[in-house]
Motif scaffolding. Structure first.
Motif, PDB file in Angstrom:
ATOM      1  N   GLU A 195       5.176  -3.983  -6.732  1.00  0.00           N
ATOM      2  CA  GLU A 195       4.918  -2.484  -6.457  1.00  0.00           C
ATOM      3  C   GLU A 195       6.170  -1.862  -7.157  1.00  0.00           C
ATOM      4  O   GLU A 195       6.152  -0.380  -7.485  1.00  0.00           O
ATOM      5  CB  GLU A 195       4.570  -1.817  -5.195  1.00  0.00           C
ATOM      6  N   THR A 205       4.633   9.013 -13.480  1.00  0.00           N
ATOM      7  CA  THR A 205       3.220   8.408 -13.453  1.00  0.00           C
ATOM      8  C   THR A 205       2.465   9.301 -14.218  1.00  0.00           C
ATOM      9  O   THR A 205       2.479  10.265 -14.671  1.00  0.00           O
ATOM     10  CB  THR A 205       3.000   8.610 -11.947  1.00  0.00           C
ATOM     11  N   TYR A 219       0.650  -1.200  -0.046  1.00  0.00           N
ATOM     12  CA  TYR A 219       0.010   0.182  -0.029  1.00  0.00           C
ATOM     13  C   TYR A 219       0.605   1.309   0.026  1.00  0.00           C
ATOM     14  O   TYR A 219       0.476   2.233  -0.873  1.00  0.00           O
ATOM     15  CB  TYR A 219      -0.757   0.109   0.906  1.00  0.00           C
ATOM     16  N   ALA A 228      -3.072  -4.844 -11.144  1.00  0.00           N
ATOM     17  CA  ALA A 228      -3.257  -4.494  -9.717  1.00  0.00           C
ATOM     18  C   ALA A 228      -4.860  -4.614  -9.051  1.00  0.00           C
ATOM     19  O   ALA A 228      -5.546  -4.853 -10.029  1.00  0.00           O
ATOM     20  CB  ALA A 228      -2.834  -2.996  -9.225  1.00  0.00           C
ATOM     21  N   ASP A 238      -7.751  -3.558  -6.175  1.00  0.00           N
ATOM     22  CA  ASP A 238      -8.068  -2.512  -5.103  1.00  0.00           C
ATOM     23  C   ASP A 238      -9.100  -3.309  -4.333  1.00  0.00           C
ATOM     24  O   ASP A 238     -10.310  -3.580  -4.922  1.00  0.00           O
ATOM     25  CB  ASP A 238      -8.391  -1.136  -5.448  1.00  0.00           C
ATOM     26  N   GLY A 285       3.731  -0.612 -13.734  1.00  0.00           N
ATOM     27  CA  GLY A 285       2.812  -0.834 -12.808  1.00  0.00           C
ATOM     28  C   GLY A 285       1.363   0.139 -12.810  1.00  0.00           C
ATOM     29  O   GLY A 285       1.642   0.883 -13.538  1.00  0.00           O
ATOM     30  N   GLY A 338      -1.357   1.538 -10.567  1.00  0.00           N
ATOM     31  CA  GLY A 338      -1.862   1.765  -9.051  1.00  0.00           C
ATOM     32  C   GLY A 338      -3.284   2.311  -9.213  1.00  0.00           C
ATOM     33  O   GLY A 338      -3.831   2.803  -9.969  1.00  0.00           O
ATOM     34  N   ARG A 341       2.665   1.781  -3.262  1.00  0.00           N
ATOM     35  CA  ARG A 341       1.623   2.180  -4.400  1.00  0.00           C
ATOM     36  C   ARG A 341       1.401   3.534  -4.304  1.00  0.00           C
ATOM     37  O   ARG A 341       1.242   4.345  -5.325  1.00  0.00           O
ATOM     38  CB  ARG A 341       0.502   1.539  -4.256  1.00  0.00           C
ATOM     39  N   CYS A 342       0.959   3.918  -3.038  1.00  0.00           N
ATOM     40  CA  CYS A 342       0.475   5.396  -2.759  1.00  0.00           C
ATOM     41  C   CYS A 342       1.679   6.535  -3.079  1.00  0.00           C
ATOM     42  O   CYS A 342       1.293   7.461  -3.923  1.00  0.00           O
ATOM     43  CB  CYS A 342       0.095   5.541  -1.404  1.00  0.00           C
ATOM     44  N   ARG A 348       2.796   6.971  -6.905  1.00  0.00           N
ATOM     45  CA  ARG A 348       1.985   7.945  -7.572  1.00  0.00           C
ATOM     46  C   ARG A 348       2.545   9.271  -7.694  1.00  0.00           C
ATOM     47  O   ARG A 348       2.177  10.040  -8.724  1.00  0.00           O
ATOM     48  CB  ARG A 348       0.825   7.912  -7.059  1.00  0.00           C
TER      49      ARG A 348
END
Length: 833
Positions: free
Chosen positions: A638, A720, A585, A751, A753, A643, A645, A588-589, A592
């Motif tokens: 990740e 990104t 997590y 991915a 969520d 990737g 997100g 990934r955050c 970005r």
């Protein structure tokens, strides 16, 4: 020139007359030697650590003999590392007294060494008592972890015990001792490079020991095998030889190019070759970029290599063993290959250990791994008096000269968390005071971090950026807008929910983490009483040094994971899945926010930590025996070059008549929740990638597809790219959103969520099929499945694990050396529902 490395060591306690043979090899530490000879029980088994503290409270002696065949004008003994307080005797004569394990000592023994056999004897004093005496003389320091006296001496701080490691105050000749004889010598060579596109200006600085002019040959072999030669006449002392390499192949981290290396062979000639040195050199330029933004506070914090911005995805490295002499070249090779296999392009050498062995830096150069290097200060209030600074200065001088030719070195930081200790323990210091003399303040080591170290860096390694500390930045060390930060408000501190990582990031997060238990196999190797193999046993707890770990592990597991049972295997899986979810997590955050030029708001995530120094439950991604936890794989996914997100936004319509605190999670707030999803792509390669974004929305419980869409996308290079903003999803049932980018019929990144926390989800009627073939496992499912774990009887390396599977998109997982006849089992979240 002739060089002999001493081996065949013997040791004894200072109060004993009995000498015993050390473990075979050219380096020694007292604890492994005692275990080798059966004088103590296994160091890492059970709670033996508790009963072996007496070893560090005794003085110990080592001795060896070496042969001198004569024939040279000058003789030296070179001590690459003595731990820590030692008196060295050559044939009964005192020739050296040491007080730092980090200094490489060179002693001229011309006239003291005799032809034939010579005896070297080393008396090691118990460092713990000397440290305590120094503390009484100077001051009692403040700090985190270990006894406070540790900060008074120049010894690996983790020897005092840490929140992931045992307290073993060892000693010994932990690095090689060489006896050399020579008439002429290349004492030092430093290759400096200036990059101008594909042309590199090279300056070779050499320090020559000679009493006349000699010929200095430089043979340069490029990565393709082509050879060019350069010749110069050199004299005693410092010399400079300059030349140019055209069409140079530049060194890049593996994530952004090829780590090309050139072989440099230096020979000193007086009618014949009298000394030869070889070094592998990478042609690269490294910069730390801290520039202001047009639309946000603070400054960036990222690295450029050869003018290419680099997103740093990596791990912290603690010493790979409690006893450095137990690490082999093969160990380092395997550990660092795990970094590459996990797409981690930066490793941080933490400041509570030691300057690493040569092979560590060699392998980082070869594999293309960037090194963030702390100086050896960690979590404390260190002295700043003259003798201490002089000792540190000599340490830094010898270490920088030893490692400065390595192209993987990217940044040096003055310390680990010492500024944070100052802030949290109430030390008074004026950040605007730049006088450089802080010896009379209660934060005296500022003199070292802000004056001594940058001065030495400028003198010996000016091409690598220097950063005063880690963390270090704005008004305080936790400033998320300037410099790097250690984000420990998940696990430590406020113990925030990990779903809030997005608001807990910063410009560069150089520490963050989450604990998990290691493999059952690891516990079986270090706990002899098999009735102790349950989550709350004394010995399982003994192999966890983190403060409050019972409460904190339980907090995060119970908040997030449905626990199938409190049997050992279920608890191990629950902690590992929770750690995996948590760390994935975060990456990934934060990734970005790598949004392109002048918008690189977050540029690095360096997890604490990649490894352990003994069998223990810790924050490590991979346990002591190199068994990856599930989090290793989530971080790997990740950190891949490409990737996808996703982030799930939720909101409730404000109600002015609602008489409750309208913040998230307020009790008796029954307003309808609305959800939408942001989707983005990340691309660390240097070329744009086109593909088709496919998105499916599943009902978690039934497996029914509720919505789908697709669109063509371009993943822009080295940044990104936002794909979808606020895509609305139903709030009538728990749904999982599965996204992937497809190119030429192949999924290149994906991915999922899931609703948070996943403990509320139900997974009935799941059917996971598995096929085992030589070298791979194929899995498929009828409905969305979370956290699939492949279990093997042996320790073959699995290339992916702990992943999610969706209908129609099976997983093919490579497994090294797997045979079709091998027993393969699988586990997955709520398998026993």
């Amino acid at each position: 020139m002739k060089s002999v490395t001493l081996d065949n060591w013997q040791y004894k306690a200072s109060d004993s007359d009995k000498w015993s043979n050390s473990k075979p090899g050219d380096t020694c530490e007292i604890h492994p030697d005692l275990e080798f000879n059966g004088e103590i029980p296994p160091l890492f088994e059970d709670d033996n650590e508790r009963h072996l503290q007496w070893i560090g409270e005794k003085d110990w002696e080592y001795k060896s003999t070496f042969q001198n065949d004569g024939g040279f004008s000058t003789y030296q003994l070179i001590f690459e590392g003595l731990d820590t307080f030692a008196d060295v005797y050559l044939n009964g004569e005192l020739i050296l007294s040491t007080e730092s394990m980090f200094i490489e000592y060179t002693v001229d023994v011309t006239g003291k060494v005799k032809e034939g056999a010579n005896e070297l004897r080393i008396y090691f004093k118990a460092a713990i008592f000397i440290a305590r005496d120094l503390e009484k003389k100077h001051f009692k320091a403040l700090g985190f972890n270990g006894e406070s006296s540790r900060m008074q001496i120049r010894k690996a701080q983790y020897h005092y015990g840490w929140d992931w490691g045992p307290n073993y105050m060892t000693c010994g000749p932990y690095r090689p001792i060489r006896f050399i004889g020579y008439d002429y010598k290349i004492d030092d060579v430093y290759v400096k490079t200036t990059i101008k596109s594909d042309v590199v200006d090279v300056e070779v600085e050499s320090d020559i020991i000679a009493d006349k002019d000699l010929t200095f040959n430089i043979e340069v072999t490029d990565p393709d095998g082509s050879v060019e030669n350069h010749k110069a006449t050199v004299h005693k002392g410092k010399n400079s030889t300059k030349f140019t390499i055209k069409d140079a192949k530049l060194w890049f981290p593996f994530s952004h190019g090829t780590p090309y290396l050139y072989n440099f062979k230096f020979t000193l000639v007086d009618d014949k070759v009298v000394h030869e040195i070889q070094k592998k050199i990478g042609m690269r330029k490294v910069e730390l970029i801290q520039e202001t933004f047009d639309d946000q506070e603070g400054t960036s914090f990222y690295f450029k290599v050869n003018d290419v911005p680099i997103y740093s995805s990596g791990s912290n490295w603690i010493p790979g063993h409690s006893f450095q002499t137990e690490l082999t070249t093969d160990d380092y090779e395997k550990w660092l290959q795990l970094m590459v296999d996990g797409y981690q392009n930066m490793i941080r050498i933490w400041g509570g250990g030691y300057y690493e062995q040569d092979v560590f830096y060699d392998l980082c150069d070869e594999k293309g791994i960037l090194i963030w290097h702390d100086f050896m200060f960690a979590c404390g209030q260190y002295p700043g008096y003259k003798e201490f600074i002089d000792l540190v200065s000599e340490e830094v001088r010898t270490q920088l000269k030893r490692i400065r030719n390595h192209c993987s070195l990217t940044v040096f930081a003055g310390n680990n968390e010492d500024y944070q200790v100052a802030e949290q323990r109430g030390l008074t210091w004026d950040k605007d005071d730049l006088s450089g003399d802080y010896s009379k303040t209660n934060f005296p080591a500022r003199t070292i971090y802000e004056n001594t170290l940058p001065t030495l860096m400028k003198k010996y390694l000016e091409s690598v950026p220097y950063h005063p500390g880690s963390p270090w930045g704005g008004k305080e060390s936790a400033d998320p807008t300037v410099g790097d930060m250690h984000q420990w408000n998940v696990w430590h501190g406020n113990q925030e929910k990990y779903q809030d990582w997005y608001r807990l990031g910063g410009r560069f997060v150089s520490e963050f983490g989450m604990e998990a238990l290691p493999s059952r196999k690891t516990y079986e190797q270090c706990i002899t009483d098999k009735t102790e193999l349950y989550p709350q046993s004394y010995l399982v707890d003994f192999h966890n040094k983190a403060d409050g770990f019972e409460r904190r592990l339980a907090l995060y597991v119970i908040e997030n994971i449905k626990v199938e049972g409190l049997d050992f295997d279920s608890w191990i899986y629950a902690t590992q899945l929770m750690q995996s979810e948590c760390l994935g997590y975060a990456y990934r955050c934060w990734r970005r926010e790598w949004r392109g030029d002048k918008k690189r708001y977050s540029s690095g995530a360096i997890v604490w930590q990649i490894n352990d120094c003994w069998p223990v439950a810790s924050w490590a991604l991979i346990d002591f025996y190199r068994r990856p936890k599930l989090a290793y794989y989530s971080v790997k996914r990740e950190s891949k070059p490409l990737g996808v997100g996703m982030y799930r936004n939720q909101w409730k319509k404000p109600d002015p008549n609602l008489d409750v605190d309208q913040k998230e999670g307020a009790p008796f707030d029954y307003r309808e929740v609305h959800y939408n999803i942001d989707i983005w792509g990340v691309n660390s390669s240097l070329t744009d990638v086109e593909g088709e974004l496919k998105v499916d929305v599943y009902n978690v419980t039934t497996g029914e597809v509720l919505d789908s869409f697709s669109e063509n996308v371009v993943m822009k290079s080295n940044q990104t790219t936002e794909f979808v903003k606020e895509f609305k999803i139903t709030n009538k049932s728990p749904v999982v959103v599965y996204s992937r980018v497809v190119k030429d019929g192949t999924i290149i990144c994906s991915a999922a969520d899931w609703p948070q926390p996943i403990k509320y989800l139900k997974f009935p009627d799941r059917e996971v099929k598995i096929t085992v073939e030589d070298g791979q496992v194929t899995l498929s499912t009828n409905k969305p499945v979370k956290g699939v774990e492949i279990l093997l009887e042996n320790d073959n390396f699995i290339h992916d694990n702990g992943f999610d599977i969706f209908p129609g998109d099976g997983q093919v997982v490579k497994v090294n050396n797997l045979k079709k006849t091998d027993v393969v089992k699988i586990n997955y979240y709520q398998k026993g529902y």
